[in-house]
Motif scaffolding. Structure first.
Motif, PDB file in Angstrom:
ATOM      1  N   ALA A 245      16.475  60.873  57.468  1.00 27.80           N
ATOM      2  CA  ALA A 245      15.215  61.339  57.391  1.00 27.80           C
ATOM      3  C   ALA A 245      15.120  62.633  58.205  1.00 27.80           C
ATOM      4  O   ALA A 245      14.473  63.488  57.530  1.00 27.80           O
ATOM      5  N   GLY A 246      15.835  62.711  59.313  1.00 25.09           N
ATOM      6  CA  GLY A 246      15.596  64.174  59.930  1.00 25.09           C
ATOM      7  C   GLY A 246      16.296  65.086  59.090  1.00 25.09           C
ATOM      8  O   GLY A 246      15.905  66.257  58.981  1.00 25.09           O
TER       9      GLY A 246
ATOM     10  N   THR B  91      14.025  70.294  53.845  1.00 25.67           N
ATOM     11  CA  THR B  91      12.754  70.527  53.080  1.00 25.67           C
ATOM     12  C   THR B  91      11.961  72.013  53.842  1.00 25.67           C
ATOM     13  O   THR B  91      11.665  72.947  53.104  1.00 25.67           O
ATOM     14  N   TYR B  92      12.295  72.055  55.157  1.00 26.44           N
ATOM     15  CA  TYR B  92      11.610  73.090  55.951  1.00 26.44           C
ATOM     16  C   TYR B  92      12.379  74.383  55.489  1.00 26.44           C
ATOM     17  O   TYR B  92      11.858  75.462  55.411  1.00 26.44           O
TER      18      TYR B  92
ATOM     19  N   LEU C 295      22.768  51.062  60.206  1.00 20.22           N
ATOM     20  CA  LEU C 295      22.031  51.205  59.008  1.00 20.22           C
ATOM     21  C   LEU C 295      20.567  51.776  59.669  1.00 20.22           C
ATOM     22  O   LEU C 295      20.250  53.003  58.946  1.00 20.22           O
ATOM     23  N   ALA C 296      19.879  51.607  60.713  1.00 22.25           N
ATOM     24  CA  ALA C 296      18.675  52.254  61.327  1.00 22.25           C
ATOM     25  C   ALA C 296      19.335  53.532  61.688  1.00 22.25           C
ATOM     26  O   ALA C 296      18.144  54.520  61.493  1.00 22.25           O
ATOM     27  N   VAL C 297      20.355  53.616  62.332  1.00 26.10           N
ATOM     28  CA  VAL C 297      20.802  55.178  62.923  1.00 26.10           C
ATOM     29  C   VAL C 297      20.841  55.957  61.645  1.00 26.10           C
ATOM     30  O   VAL C 297      20.318  57.209  61.674  1.00 26.10           O
ATOM     31  N   VAL C 298      21.671  55.724  60.613  1.00 26.72           N
ATOM     32  CA  VAL C 298      21.942  56.285  59.419  1.00 26.72           C
ATOM     33  C   VAL C 298      20.450  56.792  58.918  1.00 26.72           C
ATOM     34  O   VAL C 298      20.126  57.865  58.706  1.00 26.72           O
ATOM     35  N   GLY C 299      19.620  55.787  58.834  1.00 25.23           N
ATOM     36  CA  GLY C 299      18.447  56.181  58.262  1.00 25.23           C
ATOM     37  C   GLY C 299      17.486  57.315  58.887  1.00 25.23           C
ATOM     38  O   GLY C 299      16.886  58.073  58.412  1.00 25.23           O
ATOM     39  N   VAL C 300      17.504  56.922  60.214  1.00 24.26           N
ATOM     40  CA  VAL C 300      16.839  58.007  61.076  1.00 24.26           C
ATOM     41  C   VAL C 300      17.446  59.406  60.956  1.00 24.26           C
ATOM     42  O   VAL C 300      16.790  60.487  60.828  1.00 24.26           O
TER      43      VAL C 300
END
Length: 170
Positions: free
Chosen positions: A26-27, A33-34, A18-23
């Motif tokens: 976010a990237g 957005t950029y 879950l932490a890997v998927v979240g990072v």
């Protein structure tokens, strides 16, 4: 009795995934957005350039500059005015409102070192800063428009330099 051993993933392994998927998410969102801000920047520059070419050709043919044919619709997060300003040091000014800060900053960077300047709404060519979510400024295109034929008030062509006031020609 048989010894039953549970199979599956532990809570720690699931939290790690879950932490890997979240990072990664976010990237991905930041990259998206950029990319969208860069797209809006390019679209605004493209639309402003189209309008400036139309105004420059209207001036060159002796007509009053008008952008009415483009309408007042919103383009890439900015709303262009239907009137053109041609009195900013003999250049064509195209007003745009409602531009996000991030797009405004990209526009300032994108126009550095080019023939396109950005002016504040008060028609001064000064350092423009992006503030707030709704920025208003003008694209200023110098197509060499300026000067008139002293024998009739017509815009000067390159062959008319000697009779053109100010020595400017298009």
């Amino acid at each position: 009795m048989t010894n039953k051993q549970e199979q599956g993933r532990s809570m720690v392994e699931m939290l790690g995934v879950l932490a890997v998927v979240g990072v990664l998410s976010a990237g991905g969102i930041a990259g998206y957005t950029y990319a969208m801000d860069r797209h809006r920047t390019n679209e605004l520059l493209n639309e402003a350039s189209k309008r400036a070419v139309v105004v420059a050709s209207q001036i060159a043919s002796g007509r009053t500059p008008s952008l009415a044919e483009f309408g007042t619709g919103e383009t890439a997060g900015g709303k262009f005015a239907t009137d053109a300003v041609t009195d900013i040091d003999g250049a064509v000014g195209i007003k745009v409102t409602g531009v996000k800060d991030s797009v405004c900053e990209n526009l300032i960077k994108a126009t550095e070192g080019t023939d396109v300047s950005i002016a504040k709404d008060d028609k001064t060519l000064s350092d423009v800063t992006c503030s707030g979510d709704e920025n208003t400024f003008m694209f200023v295109f110098d197509y060499g428009v300026g000067g008139t034929d002293e024998n009739g008030g017509e815009p000067c062509g390159e062959s008319d330099v000697e009779k053109c006031s100010g020595g400017q020609y298009y």
